[in-house]
Write an enzyme that holds these catalytic residues in place. Structure first.
Site, PDB file in Angstrom:
ATOM      1  N   ASP A  48       3.114   6.420  -0.718  1.00 36.50           N
ATOM      2  CA  ASP A  48       1.789   6.229  -0.141  1.00 36.50           C
ATOM      3  C   ASP A  48       0.813   5.852  -1.255  1.00 36.50           C
ATOM      4  O   ASP A  48       0.617   6.609  -2.212  1.00 36.50           O
ATOM      5  CB  ASP A  48       1.336   7.516   0.554  1.00 36.50           C
ATOM      6  CG  ASP A  48      -0.045   7.394   1.161  1.00 36.50           C
ATOM      7  OD1 ASP A  48      -0.233   6.518   2.023  1.00 36.50           O
ATOM      8  OD2 ASP A  48      -0.951   8.149   0.758  1.00 36.50           O
ATOM      9  N   THR A 102      -3.379   1.230   2.191  1.00 38.93           N
ATOM     10  CA  THR A 102      -3.944   1.651   0.901  1.00 38.93           C
ATOM     11  C   THR A 102      -3.227   0.990  -0.277  1.00 38.93           C
ATOM     12  O   THR A 102      -3.830   0.776  -1.325  1.00 38.93           O
ATOM     13  CB  THR A 102      -3.869   3.186   0.756  1.00 38.93           C
ATOM     14  OG1 THR A 102      -2.523   3.610   1.046  1.00 38.93           O
ATOM     15  CG2 THR A 102      -4.820   3.862   1.724  1.00 38.93           C
ATOM     16  N   THR A 103      -1.937   0.687  -0.100  1.00 36.02           N
ATOM     17  CA  THR A 103      -1.209  -0.041  -1.150  1.00 36.02           C
ATOM     18  C   THR A 103      -1.542  -1.528  -1.081  1.00 36.02           C
ATOM     19  O   THR A 103      -1.804  -2.166  -2.101  1.00 36.02           O
ATOM     20  CB  THR A 103       0.312   0.161  -0.986  1.00 36.02           C
ATOM     21  OG1 THR A 103       0.602   1.555  -0.940  1.00 36.02           O
ATOM     22  CG2 THR A 103       1.066  -0.472  -2.146  1.00 36.02           C
TER      23      THR A 103
END
Length: 530
Positions: free
Chosen positions: A71, A104-105
């Site tokens: 994550d 988010t990445t």
């Protein structure tokens, strides 16, 4: 990476006026390049964790705890970024996590690609302000193109919501359990959302983690599940039907003075009197609680003294009251809203109208783990409890992060009810549309638009020459839903493969990444604060 389509016909060497080459060899250029290198280093650190073929990171905290995750937000939160530009990319990932909860990445990898494109533009002599303004305009056009190809959905279309949640889970460590976790995430959010909702507060969804069993044992509880266990040291009940639940914020233990005092007792009769007074004090409190009809008592955790002692537990057992102690302060609001009760800070204020009502409160033994469940709650608030199970703490924490991401994806669809394809389909479509739009522009801006379009063409660990070229060819032939099937390494219709994501995730990532890159481009000096 495959070369982009024909660049706009602009001759930089012959440029003049507003398009005159920008040559700044002094400190501002050094500062700018330093920022770009530091920010791209953060992007490269998480690039390998992107997509279904993404690798996992093992993180050791300062306390010696180990976290295994892919994550992006969790990885970047754990990185000790020292350079100010690096910290900006960490904050970028956090901003995407707040806005969309997923991607988010992707947002950090996209920012790294844009920074690489910006660096090439700077080396060609284009002024950073022109690059920044052009990137912002390209970002706005990208959002327009994405909105055009998006598919509107309704919250009643459960199958579509499941597809979106499953796509989010497919890149996680727990991807093999997506068939279990995706329906839980969809049911949790749809229970809270109404047809007119524009947002869902995820604080109303509580995930309770218990080590035991496997992730397949994770379930959505129709009621409330507690983090704490029933206090059985006094021999009290563990199951109560037709429960009347009270929540107290005072202690059922012997009172203590505010200051340290020493009382010397030399007579055993005085000692008996002290003990008798303490028992009488506790018994009167327990009787007042029982008088209201309360038969389940939740006791807030106390710092100053014991929340409950052996004497009061014996009285509660005699009065057939089930006791749960050490309820955390930050759980009070959730329990109040869920159970329809009111917390009581003083025994004199404890009354029947402060109680919550439920059909059953029971401590069950699930896969060797004790779990307290409250079901059949009367006047239940709009809250949801999820019981997450896992074989060990590492798996359990990753399971919680994955469920949170899936919840965020469904929340995105509540905020903006539209879906788009994943698998690189949207990036290639927007890249081609921007390249065509760039042909209608003049001067430096045309080059910047083309560079922005090239930066959007990412791949997922496959042969970039073959895959991206074939993908661009399919889009040129009009198949705008063509995307990369990473697991098979082929090009296919991404909507038929059920690889979809909320429109908000992509638009938010593009806007936030572009804003961060333009901010970094406009910095030309560091000033040390006192």
């Amino acid at each position: 990476m495959a070369s982009s389509s024909a660049a706009p016909k602009v001759a930089l060497k012959q440029a003049s006026g507003a398009n005159k080459a920008f040559n700044d060899k002094g400190k501002p250029m050094e500062v700018r390049l330093s920022n770009l290198v530091a920010a791209k280093a953060i992007s490269d650190a998480v690039r390998t964790s992107l997509g279904p073929r993404g690798m996992d990171k093992m993180i050791q905290t300062t306390k010696g705890e180990v976290i295994v995750t892919n994550d992006g937000a969790t990885i970047l939160r754990s990185i000790q970024a020292l350079h100010p530009a690096s910290k900006m990319l960490v904050d970028l990932s956090a901003a995407q996590d707040i806005e969309a909860g997923d991607g988010t990445t992707s947002v950090v990898v996209l920012a790294g690609s844009l920074l690489g494109a910006a660096e090439k533009m700077l080396q060609k002599g284009i002024h950073p302000t022109i690059i920044a303004e052009s990137f912002l305009k390209a970002s706005a056009k990208s959002v327009e193109f994405l909105t055009e190809i998006s598919t509107p959905i309704e919250l009643t279309d459960t199958a579509t919501l499941l597809r979106a949640a499953s796509t989010s889970l497919n890149s996680k460590i727990v991807s093999q359990y997506s068939s279990t976790l995706a329906p839980i995430a969809v049911s949790a959010v749809t229970r809270l959302a109404t047809p007119t909702s524009s947002n869902v507060d995820l604080r109303d969804i509580r995930i309770v983690k218990k080590v035991g069993g496997t992730i397949e044992d994770t379930e959505l509880i129709d009621g409330v599940v507690l983090n704490q266990n029933v206090v059985v040291s006094g021999g009290g009940p563990t199951r109560i039907e037709k429960a009347k639940i009270g929540l107290i914020q005072f202690q059922l233990s012997q009172p203590k003075p505010d200051m340290d005092n020493t009382v010397v007792i030399t007579d055993y009769r005085q000692m008996d009197k002290v003990l008798k007074e303490a028992r009488t004090y506790l018994l009167s409190m327990c009787k007042k609680i029982k008088k209201t009809g309360c038969n389940v008592l939740l006791i807030q955790k106390s710092i100053l003294r014991d929340a409950v002692d052996e004497t009061s537990l014996a009285f509660l057992k005699r009065l057939n009251i089930l006791a749960v102690k050490d309820v955390e302060r930050d759980e009070i609001d959730f329990l109040t809203k869920s159970l329809g009760l009111k917390p009581v800070a003083d025994i004199e204020a404890f009354s029947e109208d402060k109680l919550g009502y439920a059909d059953l409160v029971e401590e069950t033994n699930t896969n060797g783990t004790k779990v307290v469940k409250i079901t059949g709650v009367k006047n239940k608030g709009r809250t949801v409890s999820i019981l997450a199970m896992g074989s060990n703490q590492l798996v359990l924490e990753e399971c919680e992060r994955s469920i949170h991401d899936a919840l965020c994806v469904i929340r995105c669809l509540v905020k903006k009810r539209a879906l788009i394809g994943g698998g690189g389909a949207l990036e290639i479509h927007v890249s081609r549309a921007l390249s065509q739009f760039a042909q209608s522009l003049n001067g430096m801006e045309a080059y910047c638009f083309q560079a922005y379009a090239d930066a959007l063409e990412k791949n997922a660990g496959l042969n970039p020459i073959a895959i991206v070229t074939e993908l661009r060819n399919r889009h040129a032939l009009g198949d705008r839903n063509a995307g990369i099937n990473v697991r098979r390494g082929t090009i296919s219709n991404i909507l038929e493969e059920d690889v979809v994501q909320p429109l908000l995730v992509s638009t938010s990532a593009i806007e936030l990444a572009t804003e961060t890159v333009t901010l970094l481009l406009k910095i030309d000096d560091y000033v040390q604060a006192r």
